[in-house]
Design an enzyme around this catalytic site. Structure first.
Site, PDB file in Angstrom:
ATOM      1  N   LEU A 250     -90.590 117.859  -9.322  1.00 37.46           N
ATOM      2  CA  LEU A 250     -91.800 118.982  -9.060  1.00 37.46           C
ATOM      3  C   LEU A 250     -92.862 119.022  -9.557  1.00 37.46           C
ATOM      4  O   LEU A 250     -93.884 119.708  -9.110  1.00 37.46           O
ATOM      5  CB  LEU A 250     -90.891 120.287  -9.240  1.00 37.46           C
ATOM      6  CG  LEU A 250     -89.502 120.821  -8.742  1.00 37.46           C
ATOM      7  CD1 LEU A 250     -88.730 121.882  -9.246  1.00 37.46           C
ATOM      8  CD2 LEU A 250     -89.737 120.743  -7.229  1.00 37.46           C
ATOM      9  N   GLY A 251     -93.182 118.385 -10.737  1.00 41.29           N
ATOM     10  CA  GLY A 251     -94.381 118.456 -11.126  1.00 41.29           C
ATOM     11  C   GLY A 251     -94.325 117.365 -12.669  1.00 41.29           C
ATOM     12  O   GLY A 251     -93.293 116.897 -12.932  1.00 41.29           O
ATOM     13  N   PHE A 255     -96.199 117.299 -21.389  1.00 40.01           N
ATOM     14  CA  PHE A 255     -95.090 117.219 -21.951  1.00 40.01           C
ATOM     15  C   PHE A 255     -93.961 116.235 -21.500  1.00 40.01           C
ATOM     16  O   PHE A 255     -93.084 115.833 -22.324  1.00 40.01           O
ATOM     17  CB  PHE A 255     -94.445 118.592 -21.792  1.00 40.01           C
ATOM     18  CG  PHE A 255     -94.170 118.995 -20.498  1.00 40.01           C
ATOM     19  CD1 PHE A 255     -93.135 118.645 -20.011  1.00 40.01           C
ATOM     20  CD2 PHE A 255     -95.018 119.654 -19.917  1.00 40.01           C
ATOM     21  CE1 PHE A 255     -92.598 119.450 -18.545  1.00 40.01           C
ATOM     22  CE2 PHE A 255     -94.901 119.960 -18.599  1.00 40.01           C
ATOM     23  CZ  PHE A 255     -93.947 119.764 -17.802  1.00 40.01           C
ATOM     24  N   VAL A 258     -90.903 117.734 -14.432  1.00 44.65           N
ATOM     25  CA  VAL A 258     -90.035 118.580 -13.917  1.00 44.65           C
ATOM     26  C   VAL A 258     -89.369 118.154 -12.830  1.00 44.65           C
ATOM     27  O   VAL A 258     -89.959 117.724 -11.816  1.00 44.65           O
ATOM     28  CB  VAL A 258     -90.869 119.935 -13.912  1.00 44.65           C
ATOM     29  CG1 VAL A 258     -89.895 120.980 -13.418  1.00 44.65           C
ATOM     30  CG2 VAL A 258     -91.307 120.559 -14.977  1.00 44.65           C
ATOM     31  N   ASP A 365    -102.054 130.008 -22.803  1.00 40.43           N
ATOM     32  CA  ASP A 365    -102.251 129.177 -21.653  1.00 40.43           C
ATOM     33  C   ASP A 365    -102.115 129.883 -20.270  1.00 40.43           C
ATOM     34  O   ASP A 365    -101.679 129.173 -19.455  1.00 40.43           O
ATOM     35  CB  ASP A 365    -101.237 127.872 -21.806  1.00 40.43           C
ATOM     36  CG  ASP A 365    -102.111 126.666 -20.659  1.00 40.43           C
ATOM     37  OD1 ASP A 365    -103.095 126.697 -20.731  1.00 40.43           O
ATOM     38  OD2 ASP A 365    -101.020 125.820 -20.346  1.00 40.43           O
TER      39      ASP A 365
END
Length: 672
Positions: A250-251, A255, A258, A365
């Site tokens: 998904l992304g 970090f 996903v 953020d």
């Protein structure tokens, strides 16, 4: 003859060398308890006459029975006889003397006991002898930070108020594990009080009764999909793949990645945030985010459902949000974008952030990418990505160097302590873009963008905001303020008139906003890289530190006057006006022939008086034998060197301005 002399030789006070008008150690904040007398005192130096006034909410304060001012040439006090919470706010004092003016703003906080917690305790993680309580903080903290909570319980069957007993009064968060004093199969209900420095609130709503053999929101067993948000702990016994089927990516972020997940037993669709987790720093960051998520059980915040730690892999399982980013949804040709709809989105963002702030957690953020739609048809949104979120500690200032240039607040760039108001700045930027499709601080480079943010330089583009209401513009203006103390908090923002501006409107007839600029904004965002932005942010921070060291603000430098202060100066100008007046008159003297004599008086008046000295009826002119001195504080001196018998006479000091004329006289006697 006298008139001719005055036109050539009359003198005016010269205050060029007078003490500069400035405040003396002005207070920044005053805190009083509700019902007490509040006295806002500011000291200043300058050359009399000095006049002053106080301003609040852009209006000059008028003396009354409950609130009045006390002024001298060295100080001004604003007195509130009985302070109330509505008196909390910013107060500006404006002072003026003959040559200059200055202003200072301070904060008055009127504090009282907080309101009760907003919700009853939610019970989860029940065992035979322990359980976990989670609740919402109070809607109003009494004007003073919540210091903690007291948890109380009552065993079922006891009906008298006195049967409530305290479990703890040392809870510093909105979650607490009760692990003592509970008996197996006992039935209990719970309530919570909030307390600040003033005192404890009334008790909040009472929880439903729980039986200690039940499993209310129990921790999911291995292989069981969680059905509702609960207290998540790391599962070190299993891998995420033991319970979930991994699907498409998904992304990708700093970090890690996903992935979409489907639970093997129930078919529930979730999202898995896979952390890199190879370094101790990365693992600690993952644990910190998961820990914070346990405090963020709110319908406008994405929920953490489970967590796995199977070295080196660390995974957080979250709700799957199917609707996509809000801004991407808005530019869809089949989606209507209006100002009332924008109000609805901003309300939801504020509700989610308000809950975070109640837990003393800041997001740090907030940006369009982190505002997503719950589904593809409705208008409900959630806030996601708490990877940079931090919990504030009242005793330890928090300074960070992280964020996205267009949305980061000035205090982050300057590496100054952040606070709850740091998130409010970002919300202001999001609202500006939502209504106009343009970014208020977009520069030609990240460094230029950060410079604009640091200077808080922005304006409403005339074309983009032509059809936007004044309430919306005021809402944004109250958020994009460089002074963190002047930014609205979530509660104030939710109570802003813009939030209710369209309650009675027929939304079907509301004009649609243009999407073309929003499309260009989104296109520009896609090629931006987070790494580049972070480097620019760090560079700007170093420049900002260097500037502050090499070019400190000079002590005499004054900040520009606010528009309301400039308006107040007109009334202060009138207040200063007055005819000449001797506060100390000349006194008769006797001198010995050949000695020096000084005649002295003190004079006030505005505009500055014109002064003439006379001997008898004849005006005096300066010479080697006659000296005329005017001191900065209004003192007038006539010095006669080596007086003779002919100098014995009546001496007069005459002062005139356009409000009047005055004089004083004294007799000089000379003896041998």
């Amino acid at each position: 003859m006298l008139a001719d002399f005055e036109s050539k030789h009359s003198l005016y006070f010269d205050f060029a060398g007078a003490r500069p008008l400035q405040f003396v150690n002005p207070p920044q904040q005053l805190e009083v308890k509700a019902g007490q007398t509040a006295r806002l005192l500011c000291l200043f130096t300058g050359s009399p006459p000095i006049v002053s006034c106080w301003i609040r909410n852009k209006e000059q304060i008028v003396d009354g029975p409950e609130l009045w001012t006390e002024n001298t040439d060295q100080s001004s006090s604003l007195v509130i006889a009985e302070a109330k919470p509505q008196h909390t706010g910013y107060y500006t004092i404006v002072v003026r003397d003959r040559k200059s003016s200055a202003q200072h703003t301070l904060t008055l906080s009127v504090i009282e006991r907080p309101e009760p917690p907003a919700s009853c305790p939610v019970i989860s993680c029940v065992t035979a002898s322990s359980l976990v309580l989670t609740w919402s903080g109070p809607c109003y903290d009494g004007g003073s930070a919540i210091l903690g909570y007291a948890v109380e319980l009552k065993e079922q069957g006891h009906t008298e108020a006195g049967d409530w007993r305290e479990v703890t009064d040392l809870c510093t968060s909105t979650s607490y594990r009760v692990c003592a004093g509970l008996r197996h199969q006992g039935e209990y209900c719970f309530r919570v009080r909030a307390f600040n420095k003033v005192g404890a609130s009334d008790p909040g709503p009472v929880s439903p009764v729980v039986r200690m053999e039940q499993r209310v929101s129990a921790k999911p067993q291995a292989g069981e999909a969680p059905k509702r948000p609960t207290c998540v702990t790391m599962d070190s016994s299993n891998k995420v793949k033991d319970h979930y089927i991994m699907q498409e990516k998904l992304g990708v972020g700093k970090f890690g990645q996903v992935f979409k997940l489907t639970h093997k037993v129930t078919g529930q669709v979730c999202a898995g945030k896979f952390y890199k987790g190879r370094r101790s720093k990365e693992r600690e960051a993952a644990r910190k985010e998961i820990e914070l998520m346990n405090y963020l059980h709110h319908p406008k915040l994405v929920q953490c459902l489970a967590a796995y730690d199977h070295k080196p892999e660390m995974v957080m399982v979250m709700e799957f949000i199917a609707g996509g980013e809000l801004f991407e949804r808005i530019v869809d040709d089949n989606f209507e974008h209006t100002e009332p709809a924008s109000v609805h989105y901003m309300q939801q963002i504020l509700e989610g952030v308000a809950y975070m702030h109640e837990q003393s957690i800041i997001h740090l953020d907030l940006k369009p990418e982190n505002i997503v739609c719950v589904d593809t048809t409705g208008t409900s949104i959630k806030i996601i990505d708490f990877g940079l979120a931090q919990r504030l500690d009242a005793n330890t200032p928090l300074m960070v160097m992280q964020g996205t240039p267009e949305f980061v607040a000035p205090e982050v760039i300057s590496y100054e302590p952040v606070c709850l108001a740091t998130d409010m700045w970002s919300i202001g930027v999001i609202c500006y873009i939502l209504l106009s499709g343009e970014s208020p601080f977009q520069g030609n480079s990240d460094t230029e963008t950060l410079a604009l943010v640091t200077a808080a330089q922005w304006e409403f583009d005339e074309e983009s905001f032509d059809e936007i209401t004044d309430e919306a513009k005021d809402f944004i203006s109250c958020l994009l303020n460089k002074d963190t103390r002047r930014r609205m908090c979530c509660k104030e923002a939710l109570a802003h008139p813009w939030m209710a501006a369209f309650d009675s409107e027929d939304l079907a007839t509301t004009k649609c906003l243009s999407k073309e600029k929003m499309k260009r904004f989104l296109a520009r965002q896609k090629w931006k890289k987070a790494g580049k932005a972070m480097l620019a942010l760090k560079r700007m921070a170093l420049l900002s530190k260097g500037d502050s060291c090499s070019s400190p603000t000079s002590p005499g430098e004054k900040s520009p006057l606010s528009p309301e202060a400039k308006h107040a100066l007109k009334s202060l100008e009138q207040k200063m006006q007055g005819p000449p007046h001797f506060t100390q008159c000349l006194e008769d003297q006797t001198a010995v022939e050949g000695s020096s004599v000084s005649l002295s008086c003190h004079l006030t008046g505005y505009p500055d008086p014109e002064v003439v000295w006379l001997r008898g009826e004849e005006p005096l002119e300066e010479s080697s034998a006659v000296q005329i001195e005017y001191e900065e504080d209004g003192r007038c001196n006539l010095v006669l060197a080596k007086v003779s018998m002919e100098d014995a006479n009546v001496y007069t000091c005459r002062a005139t301005n356009n409000h009047g004329e005055t004089f004083c006289s004294a007799k000089l006697a000379v003896k041998q």
